[in-house]
Design a protein around this motif. Structure first.
Motif, PDB file in Angstrom:
ATOM      1  N   GLN A 235       0.828  -1.213   0.000  1.00  0.00           N
ATOM      2  CA  GLN A 235       0.000   0.000   0.000  1.00  0.00           C
ATOM      3  C   GLN A 235       0.859   1.258   0.000  1.00  0.00           C
ATOM      4  OE1 GLN A 235      -3.349   0.051   2.721  1.00  0.00           O
ATOM      5  NE2 GLN A 235      -3.030   2.214   3.177  1.00  0.00           N
ATOM      6  N   TYR A 236       1.898   1.282   0.821  1.00  0.00           N
ATOM      7  CA  TYR A 236       2.778   2.452   0.871  1.00  0.00           C
ATOM      8  C   TYR A 236       3.539   2.622  -0.447  1.00  0.00           C
ATOM      9  CZ  TYR A 236       2.217   3.729   5.781  1.00  0.00           C
ATOM     10  OH  TYR A 236       1.719   4.182   6.976  1.00  0.00           O
ATOM     11  N   LEU A 237       4.045   1.515  -0.993  1.00  0.00           N
ATOM     12  CA  LEU A 237       4.759   1.604  -2.265  1.00  0.00           C
ATOM     13  C   LEU A 237       3.835   2.117  -3.372  1.00  0.00           C
ATOM     14  CD1 LEU A 237       6.972  -1.621  -2.409  1.00  0.00           C
ATOM     15  CD2 LEU A 237       7.685   0.719  -1.943  1.00  0.00           C
ATOM     16  N   ALA A 238       2.594   1.641  -3.376  1.00  0.00           N
ATOM     17  CA  ALA A 238       1.631   2.098  -4.378  1.00  0.00           C
ATOM     18  C   ALA A 238       1.347   3.583  -4.222  1.00  0.00           C
ATOM     19  CB  ALA A 238       0.335   1.290  -4.256  1.00  0.00           C
ATOM     20  N   ALA A 239       1.241   4.059  -2.980  1.00  0.00           N
ATOM     21  CA  ALA A 239       0.965   5.477  -2.747  1.00  0.00           C
ATOM     22  C   ALA A 239       2.103   6.355  -3.251  1.00  0.00           C
ATOM     23  CB  ALA A 239       0.736   5.714  -1.253  1.00  0.00           C
ATOM     24  N   ILE A 240       3.330   5.930  -2.984  1.00  0.00           N
ATOM     25  CA  ILE A 240       4.488   6.716  -3.424  1.00  0.00           C
ATOM     26  C   ILE A 240       4.551   6.756  -4.951  1.00  0.00           C
ATOM     27  CG2 ILE A 240       7.010   6.813  -3.431  1.00  0.00           C
ATOM     28  CD1 ILE A 240       6.892   5.488  -0.615  1.00  0.00           C
ATOM     29  N   GLY A 241       4.378   5.598  -5.578  1.00  0.00           N
ATOM     30  CA  GLY A 241       4.428   5.557  -7.036  1.00  0.00           C
ATOM     31  C   GLY A 241       3.258   6.279  -7.678  1.00  0.00           C
ATOM     32  N   ALA A 242       2.078   6.207  -7.060  1.00  0.00           N
ATOM     33  CA  ALA A 242       0.898   6.859  -7.628  1.00  0.00           C
ATOM     34  C   ALA A 242       1.064   8.368  -7.677  1.00  0.00           C
ATOM     35  CB  ALA A 242      -0.347   6.492  -6.813  1.00  0.00           C
ATOM     36  N   GLY A 243       1.783   8.940  -6.715  1.00  0.00           N
ATOM     37  CA  GLY A 243       1.985  10.385  -6.696  1.00  0.00           C
ATOM     38  C   GLY A 243       2.718  10.871  -7.936  1.00  0.00           C
ATOM     39  N   TRP A 244       3.872  10.257  -8.244  1.00  0.00           N
ATOM     40  CA  TRP A 244       4.611  10.741  -9.414  1.00  0.00           C
ATOM     41  C   TRP A 244       3.951  10.330 -10.720  1.00  0.00           C
ATOM     42  CZ3 TRP A 244       6.119   6.886 -12.560  1.00  0.00           C
ATOM     43  CH2 TRP A 244       6.485   5.642 -12.008  1.00  0.00           C
ATOM     44  N   LEU A 245       3.244   9.197 -10.733  1.00  0.00           N
ATOM     45  CA  LEU A 245       2.539   8.797 -11.941  1.00  0.00           C
ATOM     46  C   LEU A 245       1.408   9.772 -12.257  1.00  0.00           C
ATOM     47  CD1 LEU A 245       2.414   6.638 -14.122  1.00  0.00           C
ATOM     48  CD2 LEU A 245       0.889   5.303 -12.649  1.00  0.00           C
ATOM     49  N   ALA A 246       0.675  10.201 -11.222  1.00  0.00           N
ATOM     50  CA  ALA A 246      -0.379  11.192 -11.418  1.00  0.00           C
ATOM     51  C   ALA A 246       0.205  12.520 -11.878  1.00  0.00           C
ATOM     52  CB  ALA A 246      -1.156  11.382 -10.112  1.00  0.00           C
ATOM     53  N   GLN A 247       1.369  12.889 -11.326  1.00  0.00           N
ATOM     54  CA  GLN A 247       2.034  14.127 -11.728  1.00  0.00           C
ATOM     55  C   GLN A 247       2.408  14.093 -13.207  1.00  0.00           C
ATOM     56  OE1 GLN A 247       3.053  17.009  -9.861  1.00  0.00           O
ATOM     57  NE2 GLN A 247       3.461  17.720 -11.932  1.00  0.00           N
ATOM     58  N   LEU A 248       2.988  12.991 -13.629  1.00  0.00           N
ATOM     59  CA  LEU A 248       3.412  12.866 -15.023  1.00  0.00           C
ATOM     60  C   LEU A 248       2.214  12.898 -15.969  1.00  0.00           C
ATOM     61  CD1 LEU A 248       5.916  12.474 -16.784  1.00  0.00           C
ATOM     62  CD2 LEU A 248       5.570   9.999 -16.577  1.00  0.00           C
ATOM     63  N   ALA A 249       1.120  12.250 -15.576  1.00  0.00           N
ATOM     64  CA  ALA A 249      -0.074  12.226 -16.422  1.00  0.00           C
ATOM     65  C   ALA A 249      -0.706  13.610 -16.530  1.00  0.00           C
ATOM     66  CB  ALA A 249      -1.090  11.231 -15.854  1.00  0.00           C
ATOM     67  N   ALA A 250      -0.878  14.290 -15.393  1.00  0.00           N
ATOM     68  CA  ALA A 250      -1.529  15.598 -15.403  1.00  0.00           C
ATOM     69  C   ALA A 250      -0.710  16.634 -16.166  1.00  0.00           C
ATOM     70  CB  ALA A 250      -1.768  16.067 -13.973  1.00  0.00           C
ATOM     71  N   SER A 251       0.596  16.448 -16.233  1.00  0.00           N
ATOM     72  CA  SER A 251       1.470  17.404 -16.905  1.00  0.00           C
ATOM     73  C   SER A 251       1.635  17.125 -18.389  1.00  0.00           C
ATOM     74  CB  SER A 251       2.856  17.384 -16.241  1.00  0.00           C
ATOM     75  OG  SER A 251       2.769  17.630 -14.860  1.00  0.00           O
ATOM     76  N   SER A 252       1.088  16.021 -18.872  1.00  0.00           N
ATOM     77  CA  SER A 252       1.349  15.600 -20.245  1.00  0.00           C
ATOM     78  C   SER A 252       0.543  16.373 -21.275  1.00  0.00           C
ATOM     79  CB  SER A 252       1.070  14.105 -20.392  1.00  0.00           C
ATOM     80  OG  SER A 252      -0.301  13.821 -20.140  1.00  0.00           O
ATOM     81  N   MET A 253      -0.614  16.927 -20.878  1.00  0.00           N
ATOM     82  CA  MET A 253      -1.419  17.707 -21.816  1.00  0.00           C
ATOM     83  C   MET A 253      -2.338  18.638 -21.033  1.00  0.00           C
ATOM     84  SD  MET A 253      -4.291  14.971 -23.178  1.00  0.00           S
ATOM     85  CE  MET A 253      -5.038  16.225 -24.222  1.00  0.00           C
ATOM     86  N   PRO A 254      -2.795  19.726 -21.651  1.00  0.00           N
ATOM     87  CA  PRO A 254      -3.631  20.688 -20.937  1.00  0.00           C
ATOM     88  C   PRO A 254      -5.060  20.192 -20.739  1.00  0.00           C
ATOM     89  CG  PRO A 254      -3.393  21.362 -23.205  1.00  0.00           C
ATOM     90  CD  PRO A 254      -2.485  20.173 -23.020  1.00  0.00           C
ATOM     91  N   LEU A 255      -5.738  20.780 -19.785  1.00  0.00           N
ATOM     92  CA  LEU A 255      -7.156  20.536 -19.585  1.00  0.00           C
ATOM     93  C   LEU A 255      -7.918  21.172 -20.744  1.00  0.00           C
ATOM     94  CD1 LEU A 255      -9.356  19.437 -17.653  1.00  0.00           C
ATOM     95  CD2 LEU A 255      -9.398  21.698 -16.588  1.00  0.00           C
ATOM     96  N   THR A 256      -8.713  20.380 -21.438  1.00  0.00           N
ATOM     97  CA  THR A 256      -9.316  20.813 -22.696  1.00  0.00           C
ATOM     98  C   THR A 256     -10.814  20.548 -22.697  1.00  0.00           C
ATOM     99  OG1 THR A 256      -7.262  20.248 -23.841  1.00  0.00           O
ATOM    100  CG2 THR A 256      -9.209  20.577 -25.208  1.00  0.00           C
ATOM    101  N   GLN A 257     -11.563  21.529 -23.191  1.00  0.00           N
ATOM    102  CA  GLN A 257     -13.005  21.383 -23.290  1.00  0.00           C
ATOM    103  C   GLN A 257     -13.373  20.699 -24.605  1.00  0.00           C
ATOM    104  OE1 GLN A 257     -15.086  25.088 -23.041  1.00  0.00           O
ATOM    105  NE2 GLN A 257     -17.054  24.142 -22.533  1.00  0.00           N
ATOM    106  N   VAL A 258     -14.311  19.742 -24.522  1.00  0.00           N
ATOM    107  CA  VAL A 258     -14.748  19.028 -25.712  1.00  0.00           C
ATOM    108  C   VAL A 258     -15.528  19.982 -26.611  1.00  0.00           C
ATOM    109  CG1 VAL A 258     -16.175  17.122 -26.585  1.00  0.00           C
ATOM    110  CG2 VAL A 258     -14.796  16.825 -24.506  1.00  0.00           C
ATOM    111  N   ALA A 259     -15.274  19.904 -27.915  1.00  0.00           N
ATOM    112  CA  ALA A 259     -15.964  20.771 -28.869  1.00  0.00           C
ATOM    113  C   ALA A 259     -17.475  20.575 -28.781  1.00  0.00           C
ATOM    114  CB  ALA A 259     -15.472  20.469 -30.282  1.00  0.00           C
TER     115      ALA A 259
END
Length: 532
Positions: A235-259
């Protein structure tokens, strides 16, 4: 259609060498990855069809978070290795390793899906333009949903099957993830309610399946404790890894509104929830094909399905009982006879029992308020947007360090003696945050204070669990734990809905923690020692 500006609100937010190397590399990538993706330092407004909410170029503050996380990761790995769970090879029977793999793989997928959502919940709501008061109501709804469903969800799993309810967890949490793409308050509220119910399933059903399957296979009881150690280790290992994985995902592209849509969005802060959904969709077939169904102890002849749930629910409330998510409930032993006022009788018979409840309510209510307030506290004093995923990962590392330090304590030290300095340090950490917000609003000071608080949280839970096990009578344990949650829930709801300034909220939390210090000090000075 008018153009709606995107509001710049304070945005608000738990061991082995190979894993350490992986996390080090990914932590660096999470803070530098968007440079490779060619992002620009722009803050676009919400337009008719598109909005870009891209992270700013890395600054010295980003380097500070990375520089802090790397040595913290090294310390976490060393402490984690020293306190890693181990089992005597001679005690491991045939088939145990297969059972261990089947459970831990599913547990890793399920708990990672939960942790991935932690860093960006508040930021997503704020990016949609909702006020701090609106977001507080969403958080309270999720908290209330988890609290209410937690009172009977164990009975549901008993009656309908733990495997079935584990799959139900994936479905409910997956639906909650999908609602994050819809900027409609009612839909977001529905997502919080679904997420709260799913969380109750996560912290009851999976553990109950593991205990039931362990006993069905006839494995030694000594290995059950080893499995619990592995469970929290993963559980602790998953929490640590989830933090940087979420960071990398959120930074990969901007928040965009659907046409051609006013409500649908993708990218940016929604991507960690999409990753969570991917983990849930992976967990479902793993559960279906790898797990066997098991059920709880039948409460009576011919009682099954909804009837069993109703009977269990009736007994639960007549006994004023509550199955907490972290208990290894539903053993093969028959359930105890109901005590109509067991919890209240225990509170009235020994003054130390309600005093411990005061300490528990004060500490844990401050912790839940911290979960809501940490992001706006850091964002409010930052020139740019801090790396929330990396910060969350650092918090989890600090929490794991605190837990490991408690496990390294000499067994001769009474847990009550270790509890009061933990509460005192936690109070000092949040008091430092409040003081900084009143004066300089130093981001570095606030961040390090948060790390100290998270380390205290990591040490608090194993410590207070030991104290409760020694102090609370066994026949009234469930009832007493349920009573403890009443003032805890009241404090959390009042503090979140009061819409206080951050500095005031942290100051009140510090005072609450000081009250827990006083309560624990009185317990330690009691004539009849808890450790005896």
């Amino acid at each position: 259609m008018p153009v709606l500006p995107l509001r710049r609100l304070p945005l608000a937010r738990a061991r082995n060498p190979l894993a350490a190397c992986i996390v080090v590399g990914a932590a660096w990538a999470s803070t530098h990855g968007w440079r490779l993706l060619g992002s620009k330092d722009t803050r676009s407004s919400r337009s008719l069809l598109h909005v870009s909410v891209e992270p700013p170029e890395q600054s010295l503050l980003g380097d500070l978070y990375t520089a802090t996380s790397l040595p913290l990761l090294a310390v976490t790995c060393v402490l984690g290795w020293l306190t890693r769970p181990t089992a005597d090879a001679e005690q491991v029977p045939k088939g145990f390793q297969q059972f261990q793999f089947q459970y831990l793989l599913v547990w890793f997928l399920a708990i990672t899906a939960d942790w991935l959502q932690g860093p960006y919940v508040y930021e997503l709501y704020a990016s949609y333009g909702w006020s701090k008061a609106d977001i507080a109501r969403l958080f309270v709804a999720g908290f209330a949903s988890s609290m209410l469903t937690g009172t009977f969800i164990g009975s549901v799993a008993d009656a309908w099957g733990r495997k079935f309810c584990a799959i139900l967890y994936c479905i409910l949490y997956g639906l909650a993830c999908l609602t994050k793409h819809v900027n409609v308050y009612g839909v977001l509220m529905l997502g919080r309610l679904l997420g709260g119910a799913a969380t109750s399933l996560l912290f009851s059903t999976f553990e109950c399946w593991m205990v039931g399957e362990h006993k069905r296979c006839g494995f030694p009881d000594g290995l059950l404790r080893y499995m619990f150690g592995l469970m929290f280790f993963v559980q602790y290992l998953a929490a640590i890894g989830a933090g940087w994985l979420a960071q990398l995902a959120a930074s990969s592209m901007p928040l965009t509104q659907v046409a051609d849509s006013d409500a649908l969005w993708y990218g940016g802060s929604t991507l960690p929830f999409d990753l969570s959904l991917a983990f849930l969709l992976t967990a479902m077939p793993a559960i279906y094909f790898m797990w066997q169904e098991n059920y709880g102890e039948r409460r009576g002849e011919g009682v099954a399905g909804l009837s069993q749930v109703a009977l269990s629910f009736q007994v639960r409330f007549s006994a004023i009982s509550y199955e907490s998510p972290d208990t290894s409930a539903f053993h093969s032993k028959p359930p105890p006879k109901p005590f109509p006022n067991a919890g209240c009788d225990a509170l009235a018979s020994d003054w130390r029992v309600p005093l411990l409840g005061l300490a528990v309510a004060a500490f844990e209510s401050s912790m839940y308020v911290f979960v809501f307030n940490w992001t706006p506290a850091l964002d409010g004093c930052s020139a740019g947007t801090p790396p929330h995923g990396l910060i969350f990962s650092a918090f989890m590392m600090a929490c794991m360090c605190g837990s490991s330090l408690f496990n390294l304590l000499d067994a001769s030290i009474a847990p009550i003696k270790a509890l009061w300095p933990v509460c005192l340090l936690a109070a000092g950490a949040l008091a430092t945050v409040a003081s900084s917000l009143f004066t300089t609003s130093s981001e570095a000071l606030i961040f390090f204070s948060f790390l100290a608080f998270e380390a205290c949280v990591g040490a608090y839970f194993p410590c207070v669990s030991t104290v409760k096990s020694e102090l609370v009578p066994e026949e009234a344990r469930a009832g007493v734990y349920n009573v403890y949650r009443v003032p805890l829930n009241m404090c959390v709801v009042l503090l979140l809905l009061a819409d206080l300034e951050l500095k005031t909220s942290f100051a009140i939390c510090s005072i609450l923690l000081l009250s827990s210090v006083l309560a624990v000090t009185m317990l330690g000075a009691a004539p009849r020692r808890i450790s005896e």
